[in-house]
Design a protein around this motif. Structure first.
Motif, PDB file in Angstrom:
ATOM      1  N   GLY A   1       0.630 -12.506 -16.879  1.00 24.87           N
ATOM      2  CA  GLY A   1       0.434 -11.632 -15.733  1.00 24.87           C
ATOM      3  C   GLY A   1       1.227 -10.508 -16.104  1.00 24.87           C
ATOM      4  N   VAL A   2       1.259  -9.382 -15.304  1.00 28.60           N
ATOM      5  CA  VAL A   2       1.869  -8.148 -15.556  1.00 28.60           C
ATOM      6  C   VAL A   2       2.442  -7.657 -14.144  1.00 28.60           C
ATOM      7  N   ASN A   3       3.615  -6.903 -14.012  1.00 26.17           N
ATOM      8  CA  ASN A   3       4.039  -6.283 -12.963  1.00 26.17           C
ATOM      9  C   ASN A   3       3.381  -5.260 -12.483  1.00 26.17           C
ATOM     10  N   PRO A   4       2.752  -5.088 -11.235  1.00 24.19           N
ATOM     11  CA  PRO A   4       2.045  -4.117 -10.738  1.00 24.19           C
ATOM     12  C   PRO A   4       2.871  -3.020 -10.470  1.00 24.19           C
ATOM     13  N   VAL A   5       2.492  -1.801 -10.542  1.00 27.06           N
ATOM     14  CA  VAL A   5       3.340  -0.505 -10.106  1.00 27.06           C
ATOM     15  C   VAL A   5       2.719   0.152  -8.947  1.00 27.06           C
ATOM     16  N   ALA A   6       3.553   0.271  -8.167  1.00 22.13           N
ATOM     17  CA  ALA A   6       3.352   1.179  -6.790  1.00 22.13           C
ATOM     18  C   ALA A   6       2.630   2.406  -7.138  1.00 22.13           C
TER      19      ALA A   6
END
Length: 306
Positions: free
Chosen positions: A110-115
């Motif tokens: 997975g990847v870190n989402p960005v606000a």
């Protein structure tokens, strides 16, 4: 390659150190390639070990204290949760000049989402609420007291210290409406304290600890270094540090948060971001940017009377 330092007392941590630690302690993995993992995380330096593993090395003595927490409690909690969480495969001892215990985990995809760039905000709000509710449903038993599951009054001094540090900066460096922010914090301190029973909480639901797939759905939640029991209001911080305004009502509704509980969560989000911003504004630009995002979102809420 060295991990970028974020703390004054942080030891040198690089790929050579990780390779030596692995060779000495876990020779079955000796020779696997070691690659730094770019991350906004502040407590651990992370390195891929081959394609299936990740090594986590605490950056500070405080973070090192969490290795025991992460070794014990995620193992108990994992089967109750709707998405994978990190459970250590092995824990290594101090060696090769590195002073603390460290751990090896399976790599979670997975990847870190960005606000501001969330792909499927309503679905992610549903997934995060499902995770929080599942965690809350676990018997608190003899779980450790969470450092962030305590009354907001305990955050007052560090939050005001951070406000003073921000006020000392040139306005062009941090153009924040500190008077408005201070009023919001003052009002938060008048909220009634939590009087419910202890519940499990992750304690740091933030973009850097959330992994999503290409469809934007929740794949995993990582970093259980401050997991524990207490006031679960802090779990709502993800409503401001990640979810857009249009997804917050879905998240709140699924959690069943009343006005006071929701307001306590917003106050936690504000306090955490205010403290992070002056400390990490140079050493961790991604975390500093997210802190500014949270502050802007909370100011916008206040302007709307939300």
């Amino acid at each position: 390659m060295c991990a970028v330092k974020m703390h004054a007392d942080e030891p040198d941590i690089d790929t050579s150190l990780v390779s030596r630690l692995i060779a000495a302690r876990f020779p079955r993995w000796d020779g696997l390639p070691v690659t730094p993992v770019p991350s906004s995380g502040t407590d651990n330096a992370m390195f891929r070990l081959g394609g299936a593993l990740v090594v986590r090395l605490p950056r500070t003595s405080g973070a090192a204290d969490a290795v025991e927490t992460e070794e014990r409690w995620p193992t108990r909690l994992a089967s109750h949760l709707p998405v994978p969480i990190p459970v250590p495969l092995e824990v290594g001892e101090p060696a090769e000049g590195y002073p603390w215990r460290w751990s090896v985990h399976r790599w979670l995809p997975g990847v870190n989402p960005v606000a501001g760039e969330v792909v499927a905000p309503l679905h992610l709000a549903e997934d995060l609420a499902e995770f929080v509710n599942a965690l809350r449903a676990v018997d608190p038993g003899e779980g450790p007291r969470a450092s962030r599951g305590k009354p907001l009054s305990g955050r007052d001094k560090p939050t005001r210290d951070a406000l003073a540090q921000l006020a000392a900066l040139a306005p062009e460096d941090e153009p924040l409406d500190l008077d408005a922010i201070t009023r919001i914090w003052d009002e938060a301190l008048t909220l009634p304290p939590y009087e419910g029973g202890d519940q499990w909480l992750h304690g740091d639901l933030s973009p850097g600890n959330v992994l999503v797939g290409p469809d934007g759905r929740l794949n995993a939640v990582i970093d259980f270094g401050i997991v524990g029991i207490g006031d679960p209001s802090v779990e709502q911080i993800v409503a401001w540090n990640l979810l857009p305004a249009e997804a917050r009502p879905t998240f709140r509704s699924l959690l069943g948060s009343d006005e006071v509980t929701w307001a306590r969560g917003r106050a936690w989000a504000l306090s955490i971001s205010l403290i992070q911003l002056p400390y990490y504004r140079i050493t961790n630009p991604a975390l500093a940017a997210n802190s500014r995002h949270v502050i802007r979102e909370i100011l916008a809420d206040a302007a709307l009377g939300a």
